[in-house]
Design a protein around this motif. Structure first.
Motif, PDB file in Angstrom:
ATOM      1  N   LEU A   1       3.994  -6.699   5.513  1.00 27.68           N
ATOM      2  CA  LEU A   1       3.393  -5.305   4.845  1.00 27.68           C
ATOM      3  C   LEU A   1       4.429  -4.452   4.313  1.00 27.68           C
ATOM      4  CD1 LEU A   1       1.007  -3.298   5.140  1.00 27.68           C
ATOM      5  CD2 LEU A   1       1.663  -2.933   7.682  1.00 27.68           C
ATOM      6  N   LEU A   2       3.957  -4.106   3.079  1.00 27.37           N
ATOM      7  CA  LEU A   2       5.298  -3.321   2.383  1.00 27.37           C
ATOM      8  C   LEU A   2       4.508  -1.867   2.069  1.00 27.37           C
ATOM      9  CD1 LEU A   2       7.850  -2.735   0.784  1.00 27.37           C
ATOM     10  CD2 LEU A   2       7.044  -3.908  -1.122  1.00 27.37           C
ATOM     11  N   LEU A   3       4.930  -0.826   2.790  1.00 29.67           N
ATOM     12  CA  LEU A   3       4.501   0.626   2.424  1.00 29.67           C
ATOM     13  C   LEU A   3       5.442   1.334   2.024  1.00 29.67           C
ATOM     14  CD1 LEU A   3       2.677   0.784   6.060  1.00 29.67           C
ATOM     15  CD2 LEU A   3       1.834   0.164   3.954  1.00 29.67           C
ATOM     16  N   ASP A   4       4.844   2.322   1.132  1.00 30.30           N
ATOM     17  CA  ASP A   4       5.667   3.469   0.698  1.00 30.30           C
ATOM     18  C   ASP A   4       5.892   4.344   1.714  1.00 30.30           C
ATOM     19  OD1 ASP A   4       6.499   5.124  -1.829  1.00 30.30           O
ATOM     20  OD2 ASP A   4       5.719   6.523  -0.572  1.00 30.30           O
ATOM     21  N   ASP A   5       7.267   4.963   1.831  1.00 24.39           N
ATOM     22  CA  ASP A   5       7.694   5.346   2.888  1.00 24.39           C
ATOM     23  C   ASP A   5       7.356   7.036   2.903  1.00 24.39           C
ATOM     24  OD1 ASP A   5       9.437   5.791   5.110  1.00 24.39           O
ATOM     25  OD2 ASP A   5      10.871   7.040   4.139  1.00 24.39           O
ATOM     26  N   LEU A   6       6.824   7.541   1.956  1.00 18.81           N
ATOM     27  CA  LEU A   6       6.223   8.996   1.918  1.00 18.81           C
ATOM     28  C   LEU A   6       5.255   9.121   2.839  1.00 18.81           C
ATOM     29  CD1 LEU A   6       6.547  11.479   0.364  1.00 18.81           C
ATOM     30  CD2 LEU A   6       4.719  10.872  -0.984  1.00 18.81           C
TER      31      LEU A   6
ATOM     32  N   TYR B   1       0.844  -1.276   0.101  1.00 19.89           N
ATOM     33  CA  TYR B   1      -0.061   0.007  -0.032  1.00 19.89           C
ATOM     34  C   TYR B   1       0.881   1.225  -0.061  1.00 19.89           C
ATOM     35  CZ  TYR B   1      -4.266  -2.415   0.649  1.00 19.89           C
ATOM     36  OH  TYR B   1      -5.136  -3.600   0.242  1.00 19.89           O
ATOM     37  N   TYR B   2       0.185   2.254  -0.492  1.00 24.12           N
ATOM     38  CA  TYR B   2       0.924   3.520  -0.756  1.00 24.12           C
ATOM     39  C   TYR B   2       0.608   4.440   0.636  1.00 24.12           C
ATOM     40  CZ  TYR B   2       1.648   8.367  -2.669  1.00 24.12           C
ATOM     41  OH  TYR B   2       2.112   9.682  -2.672  1.00 24.12           O
ATOM     42  N   ILE B   3      -0.471   4.099   1.138  1.00 19.68           N
ATOM     43  CA  ILE B   3      -1.264   4.826   2.204  1.00 19.68           C
ATOM     44  C   ILE B   3      -1.791   3.842   3.194  1.00 19.68           C
ATOM     45  CG2 ILE B   3      -2.859   6.520   3.250  1.00 19.68           C
ATOM     46  CD1 ILE B   3      -2.562   8.088   0.595  1.00 19.68           C
ATOM     47  N   PHE B   4      -1.268   4.040   4.679  1.00 20.10           N
ATOM     48  CA  PHE B   4      -2.053   3.090   5.703  1.00 20.10           C
ATOM     49  C   PHE B   4      -2.045   4.047   6.600  1.00 20.10           C
ATOM     50  CE2 PHE B   4      -2.322  -1.544   6.767  1.00 20.10           C
ATOM     51  CZ  PHE B   4      -2.713  -1.256   8.254  1.00 20.10           C
TER      52      PHE B   4
ATOM     53  N   ARG C   1       7.773   7.055  -6.279  1.00 20.46           N
ATOM     54  CA  ARG C   1       7.100   6.571  -4.985  1.00 20.46           C
ATOM     55  C   ARG C   1       6.397   4.917  -5.442  1.00 20.46           C
ATOM     56  NH1 ARG C   1      10.119   8.237  -1.843  1.00 20.46           N
ATOM     57  NH2 ARG C   1       9.089   6.573  -0.651  1.00 20.46           N
ATOM     58  N   MET C   2       6.137   4.122  -4.555  1.00 18.82           N
ATOM     59  CA  MET C   2       5.356   2.920  -4.804  1.00 18.82           C
ATOM     60  C   MET C   2       3.993   3.318  -4.540  1.00 18.82           C
ATOM     61  SD  MET C   2       5.446  -0.679  -2.779  1.00 18.82           S
ATOM     62  CE  MET C   2       4.107   0.041  -1.571  1.00 18.82           C
ATOM     63  N   HIS C   3       3.218   3.574  -5.550  1.00 16.42           N
ATOM     64  CA  HIS C   3       1.770   3.765  -5.491  1.00 16.42           C
ATOM     65  C   HIS C   3       0.947   2.601  -5.904  1.00 16.42           C
ATOM     66  CE1 HIS C   3      -1.851   6.132  -7.208  1.00 16.42           C
ATOM     67  NE2 HIS C   3      -1.415   6.747  -6.272  1.00 16.42           N
ATOM     68  N   ALA C   4       1.499   1.267  -5.878  1.00 19.61           N
ATOM     69  CA  ALA C   4       0.775  -0.136  -5.934  1.00 19.61           C
ATOM     70  C   ALA C   4      -0.154  -0.354  -4.820  1.00 19.61           C
ATOM     71  CB  ALA C   4       1.472  -0.874  -6.409  1.00 19.61           C
TER      72      ALA C   4
END
Length: 473
Positions: A78-83, A50-53, A130-133
């Motif tokens: 759980l893989l999250l984008d760091d932004l 996820y991009y946002i959690f 960013r990772m937006h997936a």
């Protein structure tokens, strides 16, 4: 829409999978309930991308479900984008401390906390790549792919803004392709274990405190009460609990950007969306329907649209109005192309802030005062080919962000998407934008300005339109 760099492999298209079943998740409460049900029913592994959690009601429900699954012996990743995750190392660490729950951050900022602004100055390219997936995979058997992140604005319990979005539930061979895409991102050098970015405390004590903290936080909305009024959700959840697959048959393939796309050295790499558009060129025979919240077609995109129109195709596009969008800067980029789109013969609709999904949610969540904004990223070609994923039709998705989507050939699923589109563009839910005497007009709206958008928002959009931001939108 762009040319691939020599020797680069920015995206992967996998072969079509037979024997796949689908269920459209076009209702926000159902989309959350399905995610929670997949977490509750997992027996071996849960993978989330996820991009946002958010740390709100929806985030609490999902975090609680992940913790419960890990307690049962399920391996959770759980893989999250760091932004979005940056600055939340402590709260995420409470999950990561569980021995069967791993958290990694994608393309992380090396300088944390108060030093983060300096990190942005030192490496500004990291901010925009960013990772937006978005995906959730349960036991390599079922998966949810689409546009929704984890947060109240996507599922709308007591949210001020409700995103109108679309996901798809997958079952069968195609889930293996989603799994493979997750593995590529998880095992890449761009995915850093959270433990490497923070001091790890005693796992048992932290896990206990995390569980206590989750249990103490009150919910503003009971999801069971919402779903009790939704027969679609109840039927789908019953099928999942019984081990049955979704109803809609079809074939599909995954289009996924590789993690190297965020490398600034891969400046001319084409992403998966380029490959999807190439399929549209070859497959479309009569009509293309597009739903995208952020529409900045660029010169290359306009050339693509002209090519489709020269073949006699009907093109209808639904995007956000200025009143509905949550990113005014992107709307400023879209405004530059609106007249050109209309002159090219595109039938253009702008979503109203009181549109279809928003009104539907208000019927379910009594007393809520929601502002709706389109967030679905969906394309329908003729009556059989559907694209659902995380990519917007803008330069950021096409050239910078890591995206994930599925291209599905299914007449029943296509019929459901067409029905969603038809209701979403109805006059009560969207404005038809047309050219009248050379001026842009919004059918059904008073005046000639962007309807229902205040003067401050209109002024901001106009001023942002003068800035050279298109490549970052």
């Amino acid at each position: 829409m762009t040319d691939s760099a020599a020797g680069s492999t920015p995206a992967v298209e996998r072969s079509a999978c037979e024997g796949t079943r689908f269920a459209l998740l076009d209702h926000n409460a159902t989309a959350l309930a399905v995610r929670l049900e997949l977490c509750a029913g997992a027996r071996q592994r849960l993978d989330l991308l996820y991009y946002i959690f958010r740390e709100d009601d929806s985030g609490r429900l999902v975090a609680d479900a992940l913790m419960a699954a890990a307690d049962r012996g399920v391996q959770v990743r759980l893989l999250l984008d760091d932004l979005d995750a940056s600055g939340r190392e402590s709260s995420l660490g409470r999950l990561d401390a569980h021995p069967r729950l791993q958290v990694r951050l994608f393309n992380p900022f090396r300088w944390r906390g108060l030093l983060r602004p300096l990190a942005l100055l030192r490496d500004p390219a990291r901010l925009t790549r960013r990772m937006h997936a978005k995906a959730l995979i349960a036991d390599s058997r079922l998966a949810v792919v689409g546009g929704r992140n984890i947060g109240d604005e996507y599922y709308a319990p007591e949210a001020e803004m409700a995103f109108a979005d679309i996901d798809v539930l997958l079952a069968g061979e195609l889930v293996g392709q989603v799994d493979a895409s997750f593995e590529q991102l998880w095992s890449s050098v761009w995915a850093t274990p959270l433990a490497e970015l923070r001091a790890r405390r005693a796992a048992i004590e932290v896990t206990r405190r995390a569980r206590d903290r989750i249990a103490r936080r009150p919910l503003h909305q009971d999801p069971a009460a919402v779903l009790a009024e939704d027969s679609q959700a109840k039927t789908l959840l019953q099928r999942i609990r019984a081990g049955s697959w979704p109803d809609l048959p079809g074939t599909g393939r995954v289009f996924a950007d590789l993690p190297e796309k965020v490398d600034p050295a891969v400046v001319a790499a084409a992403g998966y969306f380029d490959q999807v558009l190439q399929h549209l060129v070859t497959e479309a025979a009569s009509e293309v329907l597009i739903m995208t919240p952020y529409l900045v077609p660029t010169a290359e995109g306009m050339a693509f649209i002209h090519a489709l129109k020269e073949r006699g195709l009907r093109i209808r596009i639904l995007t956000n109005s200025l009143a509905a969008t949550d990113v005014v800067a992107v709307h400023a980029g879209y405004r530059r192309y609106r007249r050109a789109l209309l002159e090219a013969g595109v039938e253009l609709y702008e979503y109203r802030p009181t549109g279809y999904w928003g009104r539907r949610l208000r019927r379910l969540i009594r007393g809520a005062h929601l502002r709706a904004s389109l967030h679905a990223k969906t394309i329908l070609v003729d009556d059989g080919l559907v694209m659902i994923g995380s990519a917007n039709l803008d330069p950021r998705s096409i050239q910078l962000n890591v995206e994930l989507g599925v291209l599905i050939e299914s007449a029943p699923l296509a019929a459901e998407i067409r029905a969603c589109f038809a209701e979403a563009i109805a006059p009560a839910n969207a404005w038809r934008v047309e050219l009248e005497q050379g001026r842009e007009q919004w059918r059904g709206a008073a005046g000639r300005h962007e309807p229902e958008a205040g003067w401050g928002r209109r002024l901001l959009a106009r001023l942002l339109g003068f800035l050279p931001l298109e490549g970052q939108l």
